[in-house]
Design a protein around this motif. Structure first.
Motif, mmCIF file in Angstrom:
data_model
loop_
_atom_site.group_PDB
_atom_site.id
_atom_site.type_symbol
_atom_site.label_atom_id
_atom_site.label_comp_id
_atom_site.label_asym_id
_atom_site.label_seq_id
_atom_site.Cartn_x
_atom_site.Cartn_y
_atom_site.Cartn_z
ATOM 1 N N VAL A 92 0.841 -1.197 0.000
ATOM 2 C CA VAL A 92 0.000 0.000 0.000
ATOM 3 C C VAL A 92 0.878 1.249 0.000
ATOM 4 O O VAL A 92 1.849 1.329 0.743
ATOM 5 N N LEU A 93 0.528 2.190 -0.860
ATOM 6 C CA LEU A 93 1.123 3.525 -0.776
ATOM 7 C C LEU A 93 -0.015 4.448 -0.362
ATOM 8 O O LEU A 93 -0.927 4.725 -1.142
ATOM 9 N N GLY A 94 0.017 4.868 0.895
ATOM 10 C CA GLY A 94 -1.083 5.685 1.399
ATOM 11 C C GLY A 94 -0.586 6.994 1.977
ATOM 12 O O GLY A 94 0.603 7.169 2.253
ATOM 13 N N CYS A 95 -1.508 7.918 2.160
ATOM 14 C CA CYS A 95 -1.160 9.206 2.775
ATOM 15 C C CYS A 95 -0.808 8.970 4.250
ATOM 16 O O CYS A 95 -1.289 8.040 4.885
ATOM 17 N N ALA A 96 0.057 9.831 4.773
ATOM 18 C CA ALA A 96 0.466 9.726 6.177
ATOM 19 C C ALA A 96 -0.639 10.191 7.135
ATOM 20 O O ALA A 96 -0.498 10.066 8.355
ATOM 21 N N ASP A 97 -1.722 10.704 6.601
ATOM 22 C CA ASP A 97 -2.850 11.189 7.414
ATOM 23 C C ASP A 97 -3.183 10.178 8.525
ATOM 24 O O ASP A 97 -3.305 8.979 8.261
ATOM 25 N N SER A 98 -3.329 10.686 9.728
ATOM 26 C CA SER A 98 -3.514 9.802 10.894
ATOM 27 C C SER A 98 -4.850 9.072 10.892
ATOM 28 O O SER A 98 -5.068 8.167 11.691
ATOM 29 N N PHE A 100 -6.278 7.140 8.515
ATOM 30 C CA PHE A 100 -6.516 5.870 7.843
ATOM 31 C C PHE A 100 -5.330 4.900 7.818
ATOM 32 O O PHE A 100 -4.759 4.616 6.804
ATOM 33 N N PRO A 101 -5.048 4.350 8.977
ATOM 34 C CA PRO A 101 -4.001 3.318 9.026
ATOM 35 C C PRO A 101 -4.463 2.070 8.258
ATOM 36 O O PRO A 101 -5.557 1.546 8.515
ATOM 37 N N SER A 102 -3.648 1.627 7.330
ATOM 38 C CA SER A 102 -4.060 0.551 6.427
ATOM 39 C C SER A 102 -4.510 -0.726 7.135
ATOM 40 O O SER A 102 -5.498 -1.343 6.744
ATOM 41 N N GLU A 103 -3.764 -1.148 8.158
ATOM 42 C CA GLU A 103 -4.122 -2.422 8.797
ATOM 43 C C GLU A 103 -5.524 -2.356 9.418
ATOM 44 O O GLU A 103 -6.218 -3.369 9.479
ATOM 45 N N LEU A 113 0.456 -6.703 5.300
ATOM 46 C CA LEU A 113 0.577 -5.579 4.365
ATOM 47 C C LEU A 113 1.966 -4.954 4.419
ATOM 48 O O LEU A 113 2.540 -4.799 5.495
ATOM 49 N N PHE A 114 2.456 -4.577 3.251
ATOM 50 C CA PHE A 114 3.719 -3.841 3.167
ATOM 51 C C PHE A 114 3.324 -2.396 2.887
ATOM 52 O O PHE A 114 2.875 -2.064 1.787
ATOM 53 N N VAL A 115 3.452 -1.556 3.894
ATOM 54 C CA VAL A 115 2.844 -0.226 3.798
ATOM 55 C C VAL A 115 3.868 0.914 3.750
ATOM 56 O O VAL A 115 4.777 0.973 4.575
ATOM 57 N N CYS A 116 3.706 1.795 2.780
ATOM 58 C CA CYS A 116 4.488 3.025 2.721
ATOM 59 C C CYS A 116 3.513 4.169 2.895
ATOM 60 O O CYS A 116 2.536 4.268 2.153
#
Ligand SMILES: [Zn+2]
Length: 239
Positions: A92-98, A100-103, A113-116
């Motif tokens: 996942v390439l997601g915004c650092a916005d607090s 929406f944590p991907s997990e 998940l491998f998250v950036c």
């Protein structure tokens, strides 16, 4: 000459091993280019198709939205299991916005998940390199670029905000999306946020490593948009 070549190959292998160790994969013998092969880590959870990986992710998001999270793979047993090696099924390439944590929003756990995460979910060389690693070496089958509603980084870019420090580098990376979505009907910020997802996905697909995996049907790259109000991730058709 042959010996020299072999030494070069071995040292490449060792440096990749070092990188892998640094990122958290204990056991890995990877080869560069034609030489890619990894010994089986403990978890074989990413031996699935790219479509199945995307389905698994979206089912997790549905559980989150429906308030039916299973919170799988978050216990001590899983911690011990993945300590031996990782095979995340999605990147996942997601915004650092607090918000929406991907997990959490995909209802996944340790080693899944491998998250950036970076403000504005921008595909910088470092992010691209990390995601090449997560897909080519670790074997993630789907790579999702996720932007979100009311993204502050996109909003600041639209407003042409004067920002201190290194923040401007993020806005520079987003600007082409703000330009390309100008004049579209509908909400200015939402259009730009979605155009930014498409732009960053395009940058990732321009990576020779990633495009080769796509060609070989080993990877799918898609763009997603997260609704901060409902928790829903929708896949963008044009990404
Ligand atoms: Zn954001």
């Amino acid at each position: 000459m042959k010996d020299n070549n072999r030494q070069v190959n071995l040292s490449r292998r060792n440096s990749l091993k070092f990188v892998a160790g640094a990122i958290g994969t204990g056991i890995l013998a990877a080869r560069v280019g034609a030489d890619v092969a990894a010994p089986a880590p403990a978890i074989a959870q990413n031996d699935i198709t790219p479509d199945a990986a995307l389905k698994k992710l979206m089912e997790g998001n549905k559980r989150f939205v429906d308030r039916k999270r299973q919170s799988l793979n978050q216990d001590l047993g899983r911690l011990t299991e993945v300590a031996k090696g990782q095979k995340p099924f999605a990147a996942v390439l997601g915004c650092a916005d607090s918000r929406f944590p991907s997990e959490i929003i995909f209802d996944q756990g340790l080693g899944d998940l491998f998250v950036c995460r970076v403000a504005g979910n921008v595909a910088t060389p470092e992010e691209i390199g990390s995601l090449e690693f997560g897909t080519l070496v670790l074997g993630a089958k789907v790579l999702v670029v996720i932007g979100h509603k009311r993204c502050g980084a996109v909003d600041a870019t639209i407003k042409g905000a004067q920002v201190p420090g290194q923040i401007g580098s993020l806005l520079d990376a987003i600007r082409p999306a703000v330009e390309s979505s100008k004049g579209q009907p509908g909400d200015r910020l939402e259009n730009a946020c979605k155009a930014n997802v498409v732009l960053q996905a395009k940058r990732l697909k321009a990576s020779p490593v990633i495009s080769k995996l796509i060609e070989e049907n080993k990877l799918k790259v898609v763009g997603g948009y997260y609704d901060l109000d409902t928790g829903t991730v929708s896949i963008l058709a044009d990404s």
